[in-house]
Design a protein around this motif. Structure first.
Motif, mmCIF file in Angstrom:
data_model
loop_
_atom_site.group_PDB
_atom_site.id
_atom_site.type_symbol
_atom_site.label_atom_id
_atom_site.label_comp_id
_atom_site.label_asym_id
_atom_site.label_seq_id
_atom_site.Cartn_x
_atom_site.Cartn_y
_atom_site.Cartn_z
ATOM 1 N N ARG A 144 0.832 -1.213 0.000
ATOM 2 C CA ARG A 144 0.000 0.000 0.000
ATOM 3 C C ARG A 144 0.864 1.258 0.000
ATOM 4 N NH1 ARG A 144 -3.217 -2.335 4.490
ATOM 5 N NH2 ARG A 144 -4.760 -3.644 3.473
ATOM 6 N N HIS A 145 1.894 1.240 0.818
ATOM 7 C CA HIS A 145 2.800 2.385 0.895
ATOM 8 C C HIS A 145 3.449 2.657 -0.466
ATOM 9 C CE1 HIS A 145 5.744 5.164 2.481
ATOM 10 N NE2 HIS A 145 6.712 4.425 1.955
ATOM 11 N N TYR A 146 3.966 1.622 -1.103
ATOM 12 C CA TYR A 146 4.595 1.782 -2.420
ATOM 13 C C TYR A 146 3.576 2.218 -3.471
ATOM 14 C CZ TYR A 146 8.688 -0.548 -0.421
ATOM 15 O OH TYR A 146 9.768 -0.879 0.357
ATOM 16 N N ALA A 147 2.367 1.672 -3.371
ATOM 17 C CA ALA A 147 1.324 2.056 -4.325
ATOM 18 C C ALA A 147 0.948 3.524 -4.142
ATOM 19 C CB ALA A 147 0.096 1.170 -4.155
ATOM 20 N N ASP A 148 0.861 3.973 -2.893
ATOM 21 C CA ASP A 148 0.564 5.387 -2.642
ATOM 22 C C ASP A 148 1.665 6.289 -3.186
ATOM 23 O OD1 ASP A 148 -1.826 4.772 -1.397
ATOM 24 O OD2 ASP A 148 -1.005 4.897 0.646
ATOM 25 N N GLU A 149 2.921 5.878 -2.971
ATOM 26 C CA GLU A 149 4.026 6.664 -3.510
ATOM 27 C C GLU A 149 3.988 6.706 -5.034
ATOM 28 O OE1 GLU A 149 7.740 5.232 -2.056
ATOM 29 O OE2 GLU A 149 7.445 6.062 -0.047
ATOM 30 N N ALA A 150 3.699 5.563 -5.650
ATOM 31 C CA ALA A 150 3.633 5.511 -7.116
ATOM 32 C C ALA A 150 2.483 6.375 -7.630
ATOM 33 C CB ALA A 150 3.458 4.069 -7.586
ATOM 34 N N ALA A 151 1.340 6.318 -6.925
ATOM 35 C CA ALA A 151 0.204 7.147 -7.335
ATOM 36 C C ALA A 151 0.541 8.627 -7.193
ATOM 37 C CB ALA A 151 -1.028 6.799 -6.509
ATOM 38 N N GLY A 152 1.222 8.992 -6.128
ATOM 39 C CA GLY A 152 1.631 10.388 -5.943
ATOM 40 C C GLY A 152 2.591 10.842 -7.031
ATOM 41 N N ALA A 153 3.555 9.990 -7.352
ATOM 42 C CA ALA A 153 4.516 10.335 -8.412
ATOM 43 C C ALA A 153 3.812 10.451 -9.757
ATOM 44 C CB ALA A 153 5.617 9.286 -8.483
ATOM 45 N N GLY A 154 2.878 9.542 -10.018
ATOM 46 C CA GLY A 154 2.121 9.603 -11.275
ATOM 47 C C GLY A 154 1.279 10.865 -11.354
ATOM 48 N N SER A 155 0.673 11.231 -10.241
ATOM 49 C CA SER A 155 -0.122 12.454 -10.196
ATOM 50 C C SER A 155 0.743 13.687 -10.443
ATOM 51 C CB SER A 155 -0.821 12.552 -8.843
ATOM 52 O OG SER A 155 -1.524 13.752 -8.737
ATOM 53 N N ASP A 156 1.926 13.711 -9.838
ATOM 54 C CA ASP A 156 2.850 14.828 -10.064
ATOM 55 C C ASP A 156 3.265 14.920 -11.527
ATOM 56 O OD1 ASP A 156 2.741 15.526 -7.402
ATOM 57 O OD2 ASP A 156 4.640 14.523 -6.882
ATOM 58 N N LEU A 157 3.577 13.782 -12.126
ATOM 59 C CA LEU A 157 3.958 13.776 -13.543
ATOM 60 C C LEU A 157 2.809 14.253 -14.423
ATOM 61 C CD1 LEU A 157 6.006 10.465 -13.841
ATOM 62 C CD2 LEU A 157 6.855 12.791 -14.079
ATOM 63 N N LEU A 158 1.609 13.840 -14.095
ATOM 64 C CA LEU A 158 0.435 14.261 -14.867
ATOM 65 C C LEU A 158 0.242 15.770 -14.753
ATOM 66 C CD1 LEU A 158 -1.949 13.325 -16.593
ATOM 67 C CD2 LEU A 158 -3.244 13.042 -14.480
#
Length: 107
Positions: free
Chosen positions: A23-37
């Motif tokens: 979950r922690h890694y998924a949240d980080e990945a989602a945050g990074a993806g959101s920033d890139l978007l």
């Protein structure tokens, strides 16, 4: 049975730990993806504005070139045929005055 319970508890704690990490890694990945978007949207917006600015600039330059061309063409025509040009101008003014008189007449 205590062995089985201990094993089950260890497996549960391991699964909970792994799922927490996932979950922690998924949240980080989602945050990074959101920033890139967000970054890509900002960059795309800037590029679109630049493209529109450039398109408007080109249209303005084309309009100025066309106006210059028409002015020079008219000037050449006036220099070659001044009598005809005066006649056309007089006809245009006369037509304007006639239309104005016709529209203002109360009869």
């Amino acid at each position: 049975m205590s062995r089985n319970r201990d094993f089950a508890r260890q497996m549960e704690s391991a699964v909970n730990g792994v799922s927490g990490r996932v979950r922690h890694y998924a949240d980080e990945a989602a945050g990074a993806g959101s920033d890139l978007l967000d970054r890509s949207r900002r960059i795309t917006g800037k590029l679109t504005r630049r493209a529109n600015d450039q398109r408007i600039r080109y249209m303005a330059e084309d309009l100025a070139d066309e106006a210059t061309y028409q002015y020079r063409k008219l000037r050449r025509r006036v220099q070659r045929h001044p009598g005809v040009t005066i006649g056309i101008a007089a006809a245009a003014i006369g037509t304007f005055l006639l239309i104005r008189h016709a529209l203002r007449d109360d009869d």
